[in-house]
Design an enzyme around this catalytic site. Structure first.
Site, PDB file in Angstrom:
ATOM      1  N   GLY A 121       0.779   3.938  -2.130  1.00  0.00           N
ATOM      2  CA  GLY A 121      -0.169   4.988  -2.283  1.00  0.00           C
ATOM      3  C   GLY A 121       0.100   5.472  -3.765  1.00  0.00           C
ATOM      4  N   SER A 122       0.101   4.528  -4.782  1.00  0.00           N
ATOM      5  CA  SER A 122      -0.038   5.008  -6.240  1.00  0.00           C
ATOM      6  C   SER A 122      -1.273   5.988  -6.575  1.00  0.00           C
ATOM      7  CB  SER A 122       0.078   3.779  -6.877  1.00  0.00           C
ATOM      8  OG  SER A 122      -0.809   2.756  -6.636  1.00  0.00           O
ATOM      9  N   SER A 123      -2.393   5.694  -5.896  1.00  0.00           N
ATOM     10  CA  SER A 123      -3.565   6.609  -6.390  1.00  0.00           C
ATOM     11  C   SER A 123      -3.031   7.941  -5.979  1.00  0.00           C
ATOM     12  CB  SER A 123      -4.783   6.076  -5.643  1.00  0.00           C
ATOM     13  OG  SER A 123      -5.007   4.902  -5.650  1.00  0.00           O
ATOM     14  N   GLY A 147       0.703  -1.111  -0.141  1.00  0.00           N
ATOM     15  CA  GLY A 147      -0.201   0.079   0.015  1.00  0.00           C
ATOM     16  C   GLY A 147       0.769   1.214  -0.062  1.00  0.00           C
ATOM     17  N   ASP A 193      -1.236  10.571   2.331  1.00  0.00           N
ATOM     18  CA  ASP A 193      -0.581  10.010   1.359  1.00  0.00           C
ATOM     19  C   ASP A 193      -0.403  10.914   0.213  1.00  0.00           C
ATOM     20  OD1 ASP A 193      -3.315   9.884   1.130  1.00  0.00           O
ATOM     21  OD2 ASP A 193      -3.295   7.803   0.615  1.00  0.00           O
ATOM     22  N   ALA A 219      -0.622   9.424  -5.528  1.00  0.00           N
ATOM     23  CA  ALA A 219       0.798   9.683  -6.442  1.00  0.00           C
ATOM     24  C   ALA A 219       0.472  10.158  -7.831  1.00  0.00           C
ATOM     25  CB  ALA A 219       1.943   8.683  -6.402  1.00  0.00           C
TER      26      ALA A 219
HETATM   27  O1  PMV Z   1      -3.434   1.348   4.577  1.00  0.00           O
HETATM   28  P1  PMV Z   1      -2.698   2.743   4.103  1.00  0.00           P
HETATM   29  O2  PMV Z   1      -1.043   2.468   4.411  1.00  0.00           O
HETATM   30  O3  PMV Z   1      -3.229   3.397   3.141  1.00  0.00           O
HETATM   31  O4  PMV Z   1      -2.772   3.710   5.679  1.00  0.00           O
HETATM   32  C1  PMV Z   1      -4.039   3.834   6.105  1.00  0.00           C
HETATM   33  C2  PMV Z   1      -3.890   5.100   7.238  1.00  0.00           C
HETATM   34  C3  PMV Z   1      -5.034   5.262   7.909  1.00  0.00           C
HETATM   35  O5  PMV Z   1      -4.959   6.379   9.063  1.00  0.00           O
HETATM   36  C4  PMV Z   1      -5.677   4.133   8.525  1.00  0.00           C
HETATM   37  C5  PMV Z   1      -6.114   5.969   6.851  1.00  0.00           C
HETATM   38  C6  PMV Z   1      -5.877   7.548   6.613  1.00  0.00           C
HETATM   39  O6  PMV Z   1      -6.098   7.991   5.451  1.00  0.00           O
HETATM   40  O7  PMV Z   1      -5.204   7.975   7.219  1.00  0.00           O
END
Ligand code: PMV
Length: 329
Positions: free
Chosen positions: A109-111, A107, A154, A113
């Site tokens: 974060g490509s969306s 996960g 992200d 980015a």
């Molecule tokens: O699962 P990831 O890496 O996208 O992280 C989510 C983090 C949360 O705090 C649970 C959600 C958010 O948008 O902050």
């Protein structure tokens, strides 16, 4: 200007997941897997998209159909184009190509980015000056329209790079002076849906708001200490704080009664890191699966321990470059 290429890094949550959804800060790091967007104006009244990593080679949509539901592989780019055109009252055909080093397995974060890159590329093509915070706000609006939950951390990482102190919705985005953080990342072997876990936590929180508010306050206090320790490169202290943050995440009452938003495999990997001499370790992101992070000096030994415990070490570093223009024609 005819054509532009921009890039942005992926992200890794360091401290404060879940609490940051409820108006608490978090610390997030950008990682050195980047996403690239190339964009060009064309005269035909269509948007063409190619995304080889997603096996999209010849997608096209008429400008009149941008309001319609779009396939998942292209929806972030198209929602961005639609919002950008609306905001600046522009209409133009475009040819867009995306290329990603960000592995879709984790996960990272490509969306977000791809969203921030698309905004930057369009602002370049149409010569509209946008400050970082304006890019953030437009990207956050775009991402929220498509996935309805999320703090926007992200997006912050993709724009600013490095390590940032971030408050929900970008109310505070403060780049920290952090160098050479001895970060180790391990993958559990599977990724769970972030929005599913966030929804489960929310449902449980509605039953017992005080319990969760208290946990979030404890996390927020840890983050203030971690922020100070980061700026002093005090890795043993940060490791200790990671373990404290993890302990609180274990106290959540869902998805699992025993582990909260953690899980058996996450606990196993964390335990292995600690036995191999890590200063501390915790889950990173929504939890259950995906990645764990650890801090430690003997990277090789800790990575070996992660493998032996059934995880997979992921070779990433903090990327100090945020969103940037790579090339202009
Ligand atoms: O699962 P990831 O890496 O996208 O992280 C989510 C983090 C949360 O705090 C649970 C959600 C958010 O948008 O902050």
């Amino acid at each position: 200007m005819k054509k532009i290429v921009v890039s942005a890094p992926g992200k890794l949550m360091l401290f404060g997941e879940h609490a940051v959804v409820y108006n608490r800060p978090c610390l997030v790091g950008a990682v050195n897997q980047r996403l690239f967007v190339e964009a060009e104006k064309i005269s035909e009244k269509k948007i063409f998209i190619s995304a080889p990593d997603l096996k999209i080679s010849d997608f096209s949509v008429s400008l009149n159909d941008l309001n319609k539901e779009q396939p998942k592989e292209v929806k972030f780019v198209l929602e961005t184009v639609k919002n950008f055109f609306q905001k600046y009252n522009i209409e133009s055909g475009l040819k867009i190509k995306t290329e990603s080093q960000i592995s879709s397995e984790y996960g990272f974060g490509s969306s977000s980015a791809v969203t921030v890159c698309s905004i930057k590329a369009l602002s370049g093509l149409f010569q509209i000056e946008m400050k970082e915070k304006e890019i953030f706000d437009l990207a956050y609006k775009t991402v929220l329209a498509l996935q309805d939950v999320g703090s926007g951390f992200d997006i912050g990482a993709a724009i600013y790079g490095g390590v940032i102190y971030f408050l929900t919705g970008g109310k505070i985005i403060e780049p920290l002076k952090v160098k050479d953080i001895p970060l180790i990342v391990g993958y559990t072997g599977f990724k769970t849906s972030t929005s599913e876990i966030v929804k489960q936590v929310k449902a449980e929180m509605e039953k017992n708001p005080e319990y969760y508010e208290n946990l979030y306050n404890q996390i927020a206090q840890i983050i203030e200490k971690a922020k100070a320790a980061m700026e002093n490169s005090n890795w043993p202290e940060i490791g200790k704080l990671m373990s404290e943050n993890q302990e609180i995440l274990r106290k959540f009452k869902t998805p699992s009664k025993e582990y909260g938003v953690s899980s058996e495999i996450i606990e196993k990997l964390i335990d292995a890191c600690q036995k191999a001499g890590a200063f501390g370790a915790k889950l990173s992101g929504a939890g259950v699966g995906d990645c764990i992070i650890a801090l430690g000096e003997d990277k090789e030994k800790i990575e070996k321990a992660i493998s032996q415990a059934g995880g997979r070490p992921v070779s990433v570093k903090i990327d100090y470059q945020g969103l940037k223009i790579e090339k202009i024609w």
